[in-house]
Design a protein around this motif. Structure first.
Motif, PDB file in Angstrom:
ATOM      1  N   GLN A  77       0.834  -0.992   0.004  1.00 48.34           N
ATOM      2  CA  GLN A  77       0.137  -0.063   0.127  1.00 48.34           C
ATOM      3  C   GLN A  77       0.924   1.114   0.294  1.00 48.34           C
ATOM      4  O   GLN A  77       0.381   2.210   0.061  1.00 48.34           O
ATOM      5  CB  GLN A  77      -0.826  -0.063   1.384  1.00 48.34           C
ATOM      6  N   LYS A  79       2.592   4.140  -1.278  1.00 49.03           N
ATOM      7  CA  LYS A  79       2.111   5.181  -2.410  1.00 49.03           C
ATOM      8  C   LYS A  79       3.424   5.411  -2.949  1.00 49.03           C
ATOM      9  O   LYS A  79       3.676   5.449  -4.253  1.00 49.03           O
ATOM     10  CB  LYS A  79       1.715   6.572  -1.859  1.00 49.03           C
ATOM     11  N   GLN A  82       4.478   2.484  -4.862  1.00 45.11           N
ATOM     12  CA  GLN A  82       3.680   2.322  -6.038  1.00 45.11           C
ATOM     13  C   GLN A  82       4.239   3.150  -7.158  1.00 45.11           C
ATOM     14  O   GLN A  82       3.765   2.882  -8.292  1.00 45.11           O
ATOM     15  CB  GLN A  82       2.166   2.479  -5.670  1.00 45.11           C
ATOM     16  N   VAL A 116       0.123  -1.382 -10.682  1.00 48.26           N
ATOM     17  CA  VAL A 116      -0.817  -1.014  -9.413  1.00 48.26           C
ATOM     18  C   VAL A 116      -1.983  -1.516  -9.751  1.00 48.26           C
ATOM     19  O   VAL A 116      -2.547  -0.889 -10.713  1.00 48.26           O
ATOM     20  CB  VAL A 116      -0.474   0.378  -8.985  1.00 48.26           C
ATOM     21  N   TYR A 125      -3.368  -1.206  -4.804  1.00 50.28           N
ATOM     22  CA  TYR A 125      -2.054  -2.009  -4.156  1.00 50.28           C
ATOM     23  C   TYR A 125      -1.137  -2.544  -5.326  1.00 50.28           C
ATOM     24  O   TYR A 125      -1.720  -2.631  -6.518  1.00 50.28           O
ATOM     25  CB  TYR A 125      -2.708  -3.545  -3.412  1.00 50.28           C
ATOM     26  N   LEU A 126      -0.078  -2.717  -4.806  1.00 49.67           N
ATOM     27  CA  LEU A 126       0.810  -3.125  -5.715  1.00 49.67           C
ATOM     28  C   LEU A 126       0.670  -4.644  -6.131  1.00 49.67           C
ATOM     29  O   LEU A 126       0.300  -5.483  -5.295  1.00 49.67           O
ATOM     30  CB  LEU A 126       2.555  -3.055  -4.750  1.00 49.67           C
ATOM     31  N   ALA A 133       7.168  -3.777 -10.365  1.00 48.56           N
ATOM     32  CA  ALA A 133       6.860  -3.687  -8.852  1.00 48.56           C
ATOM     33  C   ALA A 133       7.937  -4.457  -8.258  1.00 48.56           C
ATOM     34  O   ALA A 133       8.514  -3.857  -7.318  1.00 48.56           O
ATOM     35  CB  ALA A 133       5.366  -4.627  -8.614  1.00 48.56           C
TER      36      ALA A 133
END
Lengths: 639, 274
Positions: A77, A79, A82, A116, A125-126, A133
């Motif tokens: 999660q 940011k 991400q 994402v 979420y990733l 990722a």
């Protein structure tokens, strides 16, 4: 003062009064103390046996394992991560578009998965499996590295750790290891799925997640007799859990009703023959897996094509390799035109550019069993339906020695494999995408005492839900190998419990006994008066009643000892065989020692015997003091 | 008659022989003899046993105790001298203080005031331990209800007094047979008290009192629990003891026969000697 022999004569005469009441008292107190002795005998006997058996496994070694916690648990999660993943992805896509154009390859940017993902109202979420990722996470890890061996050692040294080891999960970086059941691959994806499901139902992890490269110090206690020490190419030595070796030796698990001797025979057999067991494993990289998987798709398409004459038949067809070879897919038809071949070649070049391994690679490996570790405690693989099983499960849990279901690859032995470097390159420490390498690394510290190990765990372990602890001590610590720490704790708990039970029993016994002793002394008031009249001193009276009480205590003591040890002995006779098997299974040993649930003598039993005497004297004290303080004449006047 | 002393000795000898062999017959014979020679016998006995040496002296003895809230004055200043070899009967109605006096004389209880001296020793000043020791060696007690140990054989019952006096086991054995013979219970030594009659039990209790060869026997209603035949036998036994062993005897009794046969009868009423 009156002679002891005379005191004895008078006390014995006293013991013959109030016979029924005395008998009830001796029985009641005897049952109370006898119960305690029986329990103690069984508990102490069990602990003693556990300690004896422990010598076989990790035994009295106090090992703590530490798994590093990731520096940040909320990466999915996060940011920043991400955003970085999206940025990387955008860069790759832009690059791919550019290259595809340049090379004339087909590329559809829209078909690319996104790093994402977000569903409706949920937080984005990733996608951990996404290459962008993975890269973003790796960058993050490099910036905020998890704690490693250095930190673990520094922490453990504070508690005087005396030795350190480390182990690591090993798995192919690309692709998978699949067990070849009976030496054969299963190409039918549905059937393979069924096999996998069956494995997961029985609690078994896929081989790829199970292999743990372990130091020999941790695997040595479990080595099978006569195991191999040199290995040909592609052979990996492993120490496997008992139930798996049993299966590999093509033995049906014994029925739950199997007798103790049957199970011990089985254990011996499994250990003796473990050196002959092995598992064929097929390693395929992703490209190889996809190629095999494509055959099924091709065949499905082909059957549709047959019914539809308008659709042209495919120009390139593959066939399954022989099931026992772990080979590459066989090309069964190749009617591609030169243009088709060139286009495909171009496409492959393009994909190679972007790191995708397009060349299939596979290798047949063999896991050679070199040792047998007991099944993970509580796995139920060794339970029986006997009544003692539940209790023994606790003992097993408390005292067994195992590798917790790991498929341990002994480091030292593995190095003896002919193509060790090659295999080590194939099976790397980092396995699952997106997770920190360090999470598959386990560090071990060995201590001299349970206290040190316990303190280390208690003060330094980090629980999953605490984000603070990552800074202080970023390791999840548990006792490893054997539960010798838990055994120590259990001993402490037993001692404490014993004290509480002993106090309660003693209190009840004091009440019961003082009832009788008080009665006998009260009955004897007039007699005391007469004795006093004919020359007895107060001390004489006190010694008569003291000896009387000691004789009563002796009766209780004999009754309690005979009853307690008798019951414990019967328990031992009834369950010793069963317990021995359980212990042999739990510790993975096939020695000839019997596991006794009985000890004739222990410090605690001596304490109980002392307690009987003290309890009796306490019970006597008050009535006696009252008795000898009285004026003898008052008791004569009562007449 | 050839003099009281001669008659007396002869009578006692005959009595002892008879008693040892056939108690009831002996008792009857002796009682008949008594009726005929009462005066002679009594006078002769006093002469024969009274040495004139003071053995026990009670001075201004008072004793009060509480019964519930009420204070009872059992003795209100009693003085009494008992000479060695005397046979004294303490009589009086219930509550006159005769038992209390006997107990104080034996050092079983402490007086409120006054003193008790036995064989030159002032009991009222002794520690509990010393007193017990003294009592064991000097005084023999006989009770109305015998108080034999129910689970000890007769021989052992006799021996108990010797146990507290720490006398040697060998000596004790001899003493048991000696005393058992004297009280005609030689064949009952291995019996439990429950196998004996009331008279036999009281004779055993007397033998126990004699075990340490005391100078004085204090008996509290020794015949109170016996029928007349057995009572008679007991009285005879006391007389025999006094004669044979020279033991001083003080008996608390309601029995007029005993009182009559004692050297002296001391009567109490409301805590004083009358």
């Amino acid at each position: 003062m009156i002679r002891l022999s005379d005191t004895l004569i008078l006390a014995l005469a006293k013991l013959r009064t109030r016979r029924v009441r005395t008998a009830i008292t001796v029985t009641t107190a005897g049952l109370l103390f006898g119960g305690m002795i029986a329990t103690l005998s069984v508990v102490q006997g069990t602990i003693k046996s556990v300690e004896e058996f422990s010598q076989a496994g990790f035994g009295s070694r106090y090992i703590v394992s530490g798994t590093p916690m990731p520096a940040n648990n909320g990466l999915m999660q996060d940011k920043q991560v991400q955003a970085r993943a999206v940025q990387i992805n955008d860069g790759i896509i832009a690059d791919k578009v550019k290259q595809a154009k340049k090379m004339g390859a087909t590329y559809d940017a829209k078909s690319e998965p996104q790093p994402v993902t977000s569903y409706d109202d949920q937080e984005p979420y990733l996608n951990m499996m996404h290459p962008a990722a993975k890269q973003a996470i790796e960058e993050f890890r490099d910036k905020y590295p998890s704690a490693g061996e250095k930190e673990f050692r520094a922490l453990a040294l504070q508690y005087d750790a005396k030795a350190f080891y480390s182990s690591a999960n090993i798995a192919p970086r690309d692709g998978n290891l699949i067990q070849m059941k009976d030496g054969k691959e299963e190409f039918d994806s549905r059937k393979q799925q069924e096999l996998d499901n069956a494995d997961s139902r029985s609690g078994r992890m896929p081989i790829g997640d199970s292999l743990v490269l372990s130091p020999d110090q941790l695997t040595n206690p479990f080595m099978a007799p006569g195991h191999k020490t040199e290995f040909e190419k592609n052979i990996i030595p492993v120490v496997l859990p008992y139930s798996i070796v049993q299966e590999l030796l093509k033995l049906e698990p014994l029925a739950k009703t199997a007798s103790a001797s049957e199970r011990v025979e089985r254990l011996k057999y499994v250990r003796e023959h473990a050196k002959d067991a092995s598992i064929d494993v097929c390693y395929r990289n992703t490209a190889s897996q996809e190629k095999i998987a494509s055959i099924e798709v091709q065949r499905r398409v082909a059957s549709q094509v047959k019914s539809d004459k308008n659709t042209p038949a495919p120009s390139l067809l593959y066939g399954y390799p022989a099931t026992d070879t772990c080979g590459d897919a066989i090309t069964t038809k190749d009617s591609r035109s030169t243009t088709e071949k060139q286009a495909m070649e171009k496409q492959q070049q393009f994909e190679r550019l972007f790191n995708k391994n397009v060349d299939p690679a596979q290798r047949k490996l063999k896991l050679q069993v070199v040792g047998v570790a007991p099944d993970a405690p509580g796995s139920g693989a060794q339970s029986s339906s006997q009544p003692v099983a539940a209790a023994m499960d606790i003992v097993t849990l408390l005292a067994s020695s195992s590798l917790y279901g790991q498929w341990a690859v002994p480091d030292g032995l593995f190095k003896k494999t002919a193509n060790y470097d090659e295999l080590r390159n194939l099976l790397q420490t980092r396995s699952l995408a997106g997770f920190a390498e360090s999470m598959f690394q386990t560090y071990y510290a060995e201590f001299d005492s349970a206290d040190q190990a316990r303190a280390f765990i208690k003060e330094q372990t980090c629980s999953f839900d605490s984000s603070e602890c990552t800074k202080r001590s970023p390791f999840m610590l548990t006792s490893f190998g054997s539960n010798s720490i838990a055994l120590e704790d259990a001993k402490h708990a037993i001692t404490k419990g014993f004290q509480i039970v002993a106090s309660i029993v003693a209190a009840i016994a004091v009440i019961v006994m003082s009832g009788t002793i008080g009665r006998v002394i009260a009955d004897g008031r007039r007699e005391t008066a007469v004795f006093r009249a004919i020359g007895a001193k107060r001390l004489d009276i006190a010694s008569i009643y003291s000896v009387y009480t000691l004789l009563l205590a002796l009766r209780v003591l004999i009754f309690a000892t005979v009853l307690g040890l008798g019951v414990a002995y019967v328990v031992d006779i009834l369950y010793q065989k069963e317990a021995t098997v359980q212990a042999q299974l739990a510790f993975g040993v096939d020695n000839n020692n019997a596991f006794h649930l009985f000890t004739p003598w222990s410090g605690e039993i001596v304490i109980v015997l002392g307690l009987i005497v003290i309890t009796s004297l306490v019970a006597m004290l008050f009535p006696l003091l009252r008795n000898i303080r009285r004026n003898p004449i008052n008791d004569m006047r009562d007449e | 008659m050839g003099g009281p002393k001669k008659v007396s000795d002869k009578k006692i000898k005959a009595f002892i022989d008879l008693f040892d062999n056939h108690a009831a017959g002996a008792v009857k014979a002796i009682r008949d003899y008594h009726l005929a020679h009462e005066k002679l016998l009594t006078a002769g006995l006093i002469k024969a046993t009274h040495s004139g040496k003071l053995l026990l002296s009670v001075q201004d003895l008072t004793k009060s105790y509480k019964v519930g809230r009420q204070k009872v004055e059992a003795l209100k200043g009693v003085s009494l001298d008992v000479y060695e070899g005397e046979f004294i009967a303490l009589t009086g109605s219930s509550g006159s203080g005769k038992s209390t006096l006997l107990q104080l004389m034996g050092g079983l209880d402490k007086p409120t005031s006054g003193s008790v001296t036995v064989d030159g020793v002032v009991l009222t000043k002794m520690s509990d331990r010393k007193l017990s020791e003294f009592r064991g060696r000097t005084i023999g007690f006989v009770f109305q209800f015998f108080y034999l140990q129910p689970f000890l054989k007769l021989g052992r019952n006799l021996e108990v007094a010797g146990m507290f006096a720490r006398s040697k086991r060998h000596d004790r054995k001899d003493r048991i047979s000696e005393l058992a013979t004297a009280v005609s219970l030689a064949d009952r030594v291995d019996h439990l008290p429950k196998e004996l009659s009331g008279g036999q039990m009281q004779r055993a209790a007397i033998a126990r009192a004699l075990f340490n060869n005391p100078k004085i026997i204090l008996a509290d209603e020794p015949t109170g629990n016996l029928d007349s035949v057995n009572s008679q036998a007991i009285i005879e036994l006391f007389e025999k003891i006094r004669t044979e062993f020279g033991t001083t005897i003080v008996i608390v009794t309601h029995d007029k026969e005993i009182a009559r046969r004692a050297d002296r009868e001391i009567q109490l009423r409301d805590g004083v000697i009358v």
